[in-house]
Design a protein around this motif. Structure first.
Motif, PDB file in Angstrom:
ATOM      1  N   LEU A 170       0.822  -1.205   0.000  1.00 49.40           N
ATOM      2  CA  LEU A 170       0.000   0.000   0.000  1.00 49.40           C
ATOM      3  C   LEU A 170       0.862   1.263   0.000  1.00 49.40           C
ATOM      4  CD1 LEU A 170      -2.803  -1.040   2.518  1.00 49.40           C
ATOM      5  CD2 LEU A 170      -2.981  -0.858   0.025  1.00 49.40           C
ATOM      6  N   THR A 179       0.948   4.495  -3.105  1.00 49.77           N
ATOM      7  CA  THR A 179       0.541   5.865  -2.821  1.00 49.77           C
ATOM      8  C   THR A 179       1.724   6.813  -3.023  1.00 49.77           C
ATOM      9  OG1 THR A 179       1.038   5.461  -0.479  1.00 49.77           O
ATOM     10  CG2 THR A 179      -1.255   5.208  -1.178  1.00 49.77           C
ATOM     11  N   SER A 215      -3.192   1.855  -8.186  1.00 47.29           N
ATOM     12  CA  SER A 215      -4.066   2.598  -7.274  1.00 47.29           C
ATOM     13  C   SER A 215      -4.924   3.604  -8.033  1.00 47.29           C
ATOM     14  CB  SER A 215      -3.230   3.300  -6.206  1.00 47.29           C
ATOM     15  OG  SER A 215      -2.346   4.245  -6.791  1.00 47.29           O
TER      16      SER A 215
END
Length: 275
Positions: free
Chosen positions: A66, A70, A250
């Motif tokens: 994750l 980002t 993402s």
């Protein structure tokens, strides 16, 4: 009151209490059902090789993934707009053509309006076949036939949706009020007139609602079909994952979220209008 009355009331109360106690105690059948359910859950955990401890120890890896995803790579947004449009159009194509094919099949597959029993069994067989084969398998077949791109994905959704819509449409027709149909039939109306003036007005709102629900499902399915080369944003998502471009992943997931939520909201508004 007499002693006999008190005795009668006492006997009735004891009988009610005994019956309530009997109902409160689990029966042998309930025990067996509970045991069978427990055994089913245990064998499920064994077959799927459930290891909750691995999920706990893998939290750090998920957090690292994750972190690398980002912030989203917004510079790739222009390149993702066309695949997103493809995804929406695949869902629209699959839904529209499925409705056009499922509607006549549903009339033949509805026991109360089918013209003949052979047509009933034939329509039911086609509906069962198209529904039983997953849309992913249909996509693989059509990719083999027509090549990569959005067209095989649209065909796969259309064929699979015929089975789902045909079954639901037939059930709606079978549950409809047959009064108008019988009234027109007794006046000598043709089958086409009965369909357009009695069957269609009675089931149209339900059919539209079911079709809009199916569009929601097709939009989600079109994302997965891209994994087998059927075009759309799913293909872009698979490519980005294979190239470890997690920031692009993402971004694509955000676009997917927006598409799904927008489709759900629009479908809900349309269903409210036709209900």
């Amino acid at each position: 009151m007499s002693d006999e009355t008190f005795t009668t009331l006492g006997t009735r109360e004891r009988g009610l209490a005994a019956a309530a106690g009997f109902r409160s105690r689990p029966s042998l059948l309930q025990f067996l059902l509970l045991f069978a359910f427990g055994a089913l859950v245990v064998q499920t955990l064994i077959v799927v090789e459930a290891r909750p401890q691995d999920l706990i120890t893998g939290v750090s890896g998920m957090a690292d993934l994750l972190a690398r995803a980002t912030p989203p790579d917004w510079s790739r947004l222009p390149d993702a707009l066309w695949p997103a449009l493809e995804t929406v159009d695949i869902a629209i194509f699959g839904t529209v053509f499925a409705v056009l094919l499922a509607a006549p099949l549903a009339i033949l597959a509805a026991a109360n309006v089918t013209p003949a029993r052979p047509f009933y069994y034939l329509a039911r067989g086609i509906i069962a076949l198209t529904r039983a084969v997953p849309d992913l398998v249909w996509a693989l077949l059509f990719v083999t036939a027509v090549g990569l791109g959005p067209f095989p994905g649209a065909l796969a959704l259309a064929v699979h949706s015929v089975g789902m819509l045909g079954r639901l449409f037939a059930e709606v027709v079978e549950d409809m009020d047959m009064g108008p149909v019988e009234a027109l039939t007794t006046t000598g109306a043709s089958r086409l007139q009965v369909f357009t003036h009695a069957v269609l007005p009675g089931v149209l709102p339900s059919l539209l609602g079911i079709s809009l629900y199916r569009f929601d499902e097709n939009l989600r399915s079109s994302l997965v079909l891209g994994f087998v080369g059927a075009g759309g944003i799913g293909f872009q998502l698979l490519t980005a994952m294979n190239l470890f471009q997690y920031r692009t992943v993402s971004l694509l997931l955000i676009i997917v979220f927006v598409l799904v939520m927008s489709a759900e909201r629009i479908s809900a508004l349309l269903r409210a209008r036709v209900a």
